[in-house]
Design an enzyme around this catalytic site. Structure first.
Site, PDB file in Angstrom:
ATOM      1  N   ALA A 267       4.114   3.926   0.824  1.00 33.17           N
ATOM      2  CA  ALA A 267       4.872   4.420   1.981  1.00 33.17           C
ATOM      3  C   ALA A 267       5.935   3.381   2.328  1.00 33.17           C
ATOM      4  O   ALA A 267       6.018   2.893   3.456  1.00 33.17           O
ATOM      5  CB  ALA A 267       3.965   4.737   3.162  1.00 33.17           C
ATOM      6  N   LEU A 268       6.709   3.036   1.330  1.00 29.14           N
ATOM      7  CA  LEU A 268       7.625   1.902   1.430  1.00 29.14           C
ATOM      8  C   LEU A 268       8.778   2.177   2.404  1.00 29.14           C
ATOM      9  O   LEU A 268       9.300   3.284   2.465  1.00 29.14           O
ATOM     10  CB  LEU A 268       8.207   1.575   0.050  1.00 29.14           C
ATOM     11  CG  LEU A 268       7.180   1.281  -1.045  1.00 29.14           C
ATOM     12  CD1 LEU A 268       7.881   0.967  -2.360  1.00 29.14           C
ATOM     13  CD2 LEU A 268       6.242   0.144  -0.645  1.00 29.14           C
TER      14      LEU A 268
ATOM     15  N   MET B 212       0.851  -1.196   0.000  1.00 31.11           N
ATOM     16  CA  MET B 212       0.000   0.000   0.000  1.00 31.11           C
ATOM     17  C   MET B 212       0.887   1.246   0.000  1.00 31.11           C
ATOM     18  O   MET B 212       0.443   2.330   0.396  1.00 31.11           O
ATOM     19  CB  MET B 212      -0.933  -0.018   1.212  1.00 31.11           C
ATOM     20  CG  MET B 212      -1.876  -1.220   1.180  1.00 31.11           C
ATOM     21  SD  MET B 212      -3.408  -0.966   2.074  1.00 31.11           S
ATOM     22  CE  MET B 212      -2.797  -0.729   3.714  1.00 31.11           C
TER      23      MET B 212
ATOM     24  N   GLN C 184      -2.548 -11.891   8.491  1.00 31.17           N
ATOM     25  CA  GLN C 184      -2.815 -11.661   7.063  1.00 31.17           C
ATOM     26  C   GLN C 184      -2.124 -12.727   6.208  1.00 31.17           C
ATOM     27  O   GLN C 184      -2.729 -13.287   5.280  1.00 31.17           O
ATOM     28  CB  GLN C 184      -2.318 -10.265   6.685  1.00 31.17           C
ATOM     29  CG  GLN C 184      -2.228 -10.025   5.187  1.00 31.17           C
ATOM     30  CD  GLN C 184      -1.858  -8.601   4.845  1.00 31.17           C
ATOM     31  OE1 GLN C 184      -2.691  -7.710   4.912  1.00 31.17           O
ATOM     32  NE2 GLN C 184      -0.611  -8.351   4.463  1.00 31.17           N
TER      33      GLN C 184
ATOM     34  N   GLU D 119       6.064 -10.981   7.651  1.00 30.58           N
ATOM     35  CA  GLU D 119       5.527 -11.687   8.824  1.00 30.58           C
ATOM     36  C   GLU D 119       5.006 -10.737   9.894  1.00 30.58           C
ATOM     37  O   GLU D 119       4.424 -11.186  10.869  1.00 30.58           O
ATOM     38  CB  GLU D 119       6.615 -12.598   9.414  1.00 30.58           C
ATOM     39  CG  GLU D 119       6.822 -13.838   8.569  1.00 30.58           C
ATOM     40  CD  GLU D 119       7.939 -14.740   9.070  1.00 30.58           C
ATOM     41  OE1 GLU D 119       8.815 -14.254   9.813  1.00 30.58           O
ATOM     42  OE2 GLU D 119       7.945 -15.921   8.686  1.00 30.58           O
TER      43      GLU D 119
ATOM     44  N   GLY E   5      11.556  -2.684   5.141  1.00 28.28           N
ATOM     45  CA  GLY E   5      10.878  -3.980   5.212  1.00 28.28           C
ATOM     46  C   GLY E   5      10.325  -4.354   3.836  1.00 28.28           C
ATOM     47  O   GLY E   5      10.543  -5.464   3.331  1.00 28.28           O
ATOM     48  N   HIS E   6       9.618  -3.403   3.195  1.00 29.41           N
ATOM     49  CA  HIS E   6       9.103  -3.660   1.844  1.00 29.41           C
ATOM     50  C   HIS E   6      10.259  -3.952   0.886  1.00 29.41           C
ATOM     51  O   HIS E   6      10.178  -4.849   0.051  1.00 29.41           O
ATOM     52  CB  HIS E   6       8.370  -2.432   1.298  1.00 29.41           C
ATOM     53  CG  HIS E   6       7.100  -2.099   1.999  1.00 29.41           C
ATOM     54  ND1 HIS E   6       6.930  -0.945   2.719  1.00 29.41           N
ATOM     55  CD2 HIS E   6       5.915  -2.757   2.073  1.00 29.41           C
ATOM     56  CE1 HIS E   6       5.714  -0.905   3.211  1.00 29.41           C
ATOM     57  NE2 HIS E   6       5.067  -1.987   2.834  1.00 29.41           N
TER      58      HIS E   6
ATOM     59  N   SER F 252       7.218  -0.149   9.791  1.00 31.06           N
ATOM     60  CA  SER F 252       5.824  -0.053   9.345  1.00 31.06           C
ATOM     61  C   SER F 252       5.620   1.311   8.707  1.00 31.06           C
ATOM     62  O   SER F 252       6.225   2.302   9.146  1.00 31.06           O
ATOM     63  CB  SER F 252       4.906  -0.183  10.574  1.00 31.06           C
ATOM     64  OG  SER F 252       3.614   0.293  10.256  1.00 31.06           O
ATOM     65  N   SER F 253       4.748   1.356   7.708  1.00 29.15           N
ATOM     66  CA  SER F 253       4.448   2.645   7.068  1.00 29.15           C
ATOM     67  C   SER F 253       3.855   3.609   8.088  1.00 29.15           C
ATOM     68  O   SER F 253       4.021   4.815   7.993  1.00 29.15           O
ATOM     69  CB  SER F 253       3.453   2.435   5.930  1.00 29.15           C
ATOM     70  OG  SER F 253       3.936   1.445   5.071  1.00 29.15           O
TER      71      SER F 253
HETATM   72  O1  PAF Z   1      -0.019  -5.686   3.839  1.00 27.64           O
HETATM   73  C1  PAF Z   1      -0.420  -4.802   3.060  1.00 27.64           C
HETATM   74  O2  PAF Z   1       0.263  -3.823   2.742  1.00 27.64           O
HETATM   75  C2  PAF Z   1      -1.820  -4.911   2.491  1.00 27.64           C
HETATM   76  O3  PAF Z   1      -2.687  -5.481   3.421  1.00 27.64           O
HETATM   77  C3  PAF Z   1      -1.879  -5.650   1.154  1.00 27.64           C
HETATM   78  C4  PAF Z   1      -1.440  -7.095   1.303  1.00 27.64           C
HETATM   79  C5  PAF Z   1      -0.976  -4.965   0.133  1.00 27.64           C
HETATM   80  C6  PAF Z   1      -3.306  -5.644   0.616  1.00 27.64           C
HETATM   81  O4  PAF Z   1      -3.779  -4.360   0.423  1.00 27.64           O
END
Ligand code: PAF
Length: 282
Positions: A31-32, A29, A153, A148, A35-36, A185-186
Site C-alpha cells: 500500500a505504498l 508492507m 520501530q 521516522e 513516503g515509501h 501512511s498506508s
Molecule cells: O514499517 C513497516 O512497514 C513494517 O513494520 C516493516 C518494517 C516492513 C516490517 O514488517
C-alpha cells in the site's frame, strides 16, 4: 524491475548481482505512498542496487481485524516501484518467510519496547523484529531504509542491528506529509471523509505542543493535549508521550535533555494512526 516471490529466486538474484553490491533494502508492507517512494529514492541515490520487499507480516498485528483490513494494492505498488526505478521487489508468501520449523530469533530491547507502541500493542515489536531479522538474513543489504514516522520501530531496529552485530547501516528517512499536515501512511487509505478531515488535526496539535514547549512545563502540555482530544468527537487519543529520542523514556521536564520527541497514537473512527514531532530544546 525483477519481481521475486521465493527465497530461492531471491538468492539466485542476489548471487547474479553480487558484483553490483551496494545493496539498499526497503522493507514495506505494501500500500505504498509517497513516503515509501521517498525511501526508494534515497536508496537509489545511495546504492547500485535497490530491493524493496512487500510482505504484510501477520506476526506484528496484535489485532486480527487490523490485519484483515490492512490495504492490499499489489498491482498499484508494483507499478509505482517500477516507475520509481526500483530494481527488484520481493513479494513472498508467509511460508517463505516463516517456513515450517523456522524459529524466530528473540531479542531483548530493554525498556525500548515497554512504552508507547510496545505497551499498547502487545507482541507488536516481537513480530517486527522477527520479520526484519529474517529479511535482513535473506537479503543481506549494506543499507536499509526506514521512515521516522515509526520512530520507536526505527530505534528498535537499530538496537537489533547492534545486538546481531550486523554490518548494516540503518538509514532514517523523514516523515512525508499531505498538504494539510497528515503524516503519510498506508492506513490513510482507510479513512472515511470525516475521519480524514479530523486526522489533519493530529499534526496541528503536535505543532502546538512544539510551540508550548517554550513556555509550558511538560505536565501542562500533556493536560492541554488530553483535553483537546477529549473535546474532539472524531479523534480518540490512545497515548501521547514526550520522550528522550535516545532511549524513548519519558521526559519529566524539558530541561532533562536536549532532544525530545512528542509521540501520539489515536483513532479516527476505527483507524489507528500514529505521528510524532522532534522537539529540540536550545
Ligand atoms: O514499517 C513497516 O512497514 C513494517 O513494520 C516493516 C518494517 C516492513 C516490517 O514488517
Amino acid at each position: 524491475m525483477k519481481i521475486i516471490s521465493t527465497v530461492s529466486d531471491l538468492s539466485l538474484f542476489l548471487n547474479a548481482n553480487s558484483k553490483s553490491r551496494n545493496l539498499g533494502f526497503v522493507p514495506t508492507m505494501g500500500a505504498l505512498h509517497l513516503g515509501h517512494l521517498s525511501l526508494i529514492q534515497k536508496a537509489l541515490e545511495q546504492n547500485d542496487l535497490v530491493l524493496c520487499s512487500i510482505f504484510v507480516n501477520p506476526t506484528q498485528f496484535n489485532n486480527s481485524e487490523d490485519l484483515e483490513q490492512y490495504p492490499d494494492r499489489i498491482q498499484e505498488d508494483l507499478k509505482a516501484l517500477e516507475e520509481a526505478g526500483c530494481h527488484a521487489v520481493f513479494t513472498p508468501i508467509e511460508s517463505e518467510i516463516y517456513p515450517k520449523d523456522y524459529v524466530s530469533k528473540q531479542y531483548d530491547f530493554g525498556l525500548l519496547d515497554k512504552v508507547m507502541e510496545g505497551e499498547n500493542r502487545p507482541g507488536h515489536f516481537e513480530g517486527v523484529a522477527a520479520v526484519v531479522s529474517r529479511l535482513f538474513e535473506l537479503v543481506k543489504p549494506q543499507k536499509a531504509y526506514f521512515g521516522e514516522k515509526d520512530f520507536q520501530q526505527l530505534t528498535i531496529i537499530k538496537s537489533l542491528v547492534q545486538q546481531e552485530r550486523l554490518n548494516l547501516e540503518i538509514v532514517a528517512c523523514p516523515i512525508l506529509r499531505e498538504s494539510d499536515g497528515l503524516a503519510m501512511s498506508s492506513r490513510n487509505l482507510l479513512l472515511q471523509p470525516k475521519a480524514r478531515e479530523a486526522a489533519a488535526r493530529i499534526y496541528k496539535r503536535l505543532l502546538r505542543v512544539k510551540r508550548l514547549a517554550s513556555n509550558q512545563p511538560i505536565p501542562e502540555v500533556k493536560k492541554w493535549i488530553t483535553q483537546a482530544f477529549d473535546e474532539d468527537p472524531d479523534l480518540t487519543l490512545e497515548y501521547f508521550e514526550i520522550v528522550n529520542t535516545a532511549d524513548l523514556q519519558r521526559s519529566a521536564s524539558w530541561s532533562d535533555h536536549k532532544d525530545h520527541i512528542a509521540c501520539i497514537a489515536c483513532y479516527a473512527d476505527a483507524i489507528r494512526l500514529i505521528d510524532n514531532l522532534f522537539i529540540e530544546i536550545n
